[in-house]
Design an enzyme around this catalytic site. Sequence first.
Site, PDB file in Angstrom:
ATOM      1  N   ASN A   1       4.051  10.804  11.787  1.00  0.00           N
ATOM      2  CA  ASN A   1       3.603   9.873  10.873  1.00  0.00           C
ATOM      3  C   ASN A   1       2.721   8.928  11.362  1.00  0.00           C
ATOM      4  OD1 ASN A   1       2.869   8.488   8.571  1.00  0.00           O
ATOM      5  ND2 ASN A   1       4.763   8.233   7.830  1.00  0.00           N
TER       6      ASN A   1
ATOM      7  N   LYS B   1       0.876   6.465  10.015  1.00  0.00           N
ATOM      8  CA  LYS B   1       0.749   5.336   9.188  1.00  0.00           C
ATOM      9  C   LYS B   1      -0.558   4.711   9.201  1.00  0.00           C
ATOM     10  CE  LYS B   1       5.612   4.418   9.370  1.00  0.00           C
ATOM     11  NZ  LYS B   1       6.743   3.937   9.186  1.00  0.00           N
TER      12      LYS B   1
ATOM     13  N   HIS C   1       6.700   8.781   0.381  1.00  0.00           N
ATOM     14  CA  HIS C   1       7.208   8.075   1.709  1.00  0.00           C
ATOM     15  C   HIS C   1       7.609   6.619   1.001  1.00  0.00           C
ATOM     16  CE1 HIS C   1       7.473   5.659   5.417  1.00  0.00           C
ATOM     17  NE2 HIS C   1       7.402   6.900   6.014  1.00  0.00           N
TER      18      HIS C   1
ATOM     19  N   GLU D   1       7.431   3.976   1.902  1.00  0.00           N
ATOM     20  CA  GLU D   1       6.562   2.832   2.021  1.00  0.00           C
ATOM     21  C   GLU D   1       5.729   2.881   0.631  1.00  0.00           C
ATOM     22  OE1 GLU D   1       5.101   3.324   6.001  1.00  0.00           O
ATOM     23  OE2 GLU D   1       6.885   2.785   6.650  1.00  0.00           O
TER      24      GLU D   1
ATOM     25  N   GLU E   1      14.812  10.367   4.818  1.00  0.00           N
ATOM     26  CA  GLU E   1      14.375   9.232   5.659  1.00  0.00           C
ATOM     27  C   GLU E   1      15.296   8.049   4.961  1.00  0.00           C
ATOM     28  OE1 GLU E   1      10.587   9.476   7.765  1.00  0.00           O
ATOM     29  OE2 GLU E   1      10.020   9.095   5.724  1.00  0.00           O
TER      30      GLU E   1
ATOM     31  N   GLY F   1      11.454   2.379  11.006  1.00  0.00           N
ATOM     32  CA  GLY F   1      10.935   1.226  11.723  1.00  0.00           C
ATOM     33  C   GLY F   1      11.809   0.262  12.078  1.00  0.00           C
TER      34      GLY F   1
ATOM     35  N   SER G   1      13.428   5.953  12.696  1.00  0.00           N
ATOM     36  CA  SER G   1      13.745   5.602  14.342  1.00  0.00           C
ATOM     37  C   SER G   1      14.300   6.635  15.105  1.00  0.00           C
ATOM     38  CB  SER G   1      14.871   4.529  14.286  1.00  0.00           C
ATOM     39  OG  SER G   1      14.055   3.481  13.563  1.00  0.00           O
TER      40      SER G   1
ATOM     41  N   GLY H   1       7.898   8.318  13.054  1.00  0.00           N
ATOM     42  CA  GLY H   1       6.719   7.106  12.964  1.00  0.00           C
ATOM     43  C   GLY H   1       6.406   6.728  14.146  1.00  0.00           C
TER      44      GLY H   1
HETATM   45  C1  PEP Z   1       8.652   7.105   9.265  1.00  0.00           C
HETATM   46  O1  PEP Z   1       7.566   6.212   8.846  1.00  0.00           O
HETATM   47  O2  PEP Z   1       8.424   8.230   8.203  1.00  0.00           O
HETATM   48  C2  PEP Z   1       9.303   6.938  10.091  1.00  0.00           C
HETATM   49  C3  PEP Z   1      10.311   7.669  10.115  1.00  0.00           C
HETATM   50  O3  PEP Z   1       8.863   5.884  11.041  1.00  0.00           O
HETATM   51  P1  PEP Z   1      10.041   5.401  12.373  1.00  0.00           P
HETATM   52  O4  PEP Z   1      10.118   6.834  13.162  1.00  0.00           O
HETATM   53  O5  PEP Z   1       9.147   4.479  13.130  1.00  0.00           O
HETATM   54  O6  PEP Z   1      11.236   4.965  11.766  1.00  0.00           O
END
Ligand code: PEP
Length: 254
Positions: free
Chosen positions: A8, A10, A95, A97, A167, A173, A212, A233
Site C-alpha cells: 500500500n 498511500k 483502511h 486512515e 491491521e 506506520g 509495520s 505500507g
Molecule cells: C498500511 O498502511 O496498511 C500499513 C500496514 O502500513 P505500515 O506497514 O507502514 O505500518
Amino acid sequence: MRTIVAGNWKMNTDRASAEALVSSVVKEAATFGNDVQVIIAPPFPFLAKAVEQCAGTSIVVAAQDCHQAEKGAYTGEVSAAMLKSIGVGACIVGHSERRQYFGESDALIGEKVAALLAHGITPIFCCGERKDERESGAHFDVVTEQMKGALGRFSKPELERIIIAYEPVWAIGTGLTASTEQAQEMHAHIRMLLHTHGASVSENVPVLYGGSCNPTNAAGLFAQADVNGGLIGGASLVAEQFLELIRIAGSASA
Ligand code: PEP
C-alpha cells in the site's frame, strides 16, 4: 492457500518513483513462484501505467479506495467501474486512515465492497482496533463489529471473493508490530467469524496482517497458521525490502 504480499503506497511516490518501483518488482516477477500472490496499490494517477507495466506477470494492481456509487455527480471520486476499465484487479477498502480521516463507517465500507464485487474487483477489506481499544481489552469485539457491520450482508460466494487485512491501528506506520501471538489469536478470531458463513469461507478467504511488517518480523508473522500474508505500507516503498518480503512469503508457503 497462496501467501499474499500487498503493498500500500498511500499518498507516496511521484510518477517517476512509482514507475521505478513497479519496474523493480516486475523485473523479479518471474522468480516469485506460484505460492505467492503479489499485489501493488499505487496512488490513483499511477494505476493505469502500473497495469501496463505489470501486463504478462502475475502481479495484481490494486487501488487504495473507491466510491460506492456506479457513477454520477461525486466530484473527485473514482468508481469501481472506472477501476475495472483500466484493468485494476483489487482495491483496498476500510483502511484505518480512511476510517479516521474521512469518517468512513462500516456500512459505507460494505457498500464499497458491494460495488467492487459487482465489477469483479477483489476487495481488500481492512479491520483492526485502536490502541485504547486494545488496552481496554475490546479488540475482539471491535473487529467483530467491523466485520459484521461491513460484511454481514454478503452471501457465501461473495465472501469467498474478499481478502481481509487485520491491521491494528496502533501498529500502522508506528514501528510497533503485533506479536506473533497477538496476530495469530486475532486471525483465528477472524477465521472463526468467517466460519459462521460456512467452512469454505473460512478456508478460502485470505487473512493478511498489516502494521509495520518488514523483512525482520515477517517470517514469524507469515509462519502463523492463520496469517496468509501481509499488507505492507512503509516497507513496500523500498524495492529491496518489498522484494525480500515476497521471498519470505515464498518460504512461508513452501
Ligand atoms: C498500511 O498502511 O496498511 C500499513 C500496514 O502500513 P505500515 O506497514 O507502514 O505500518
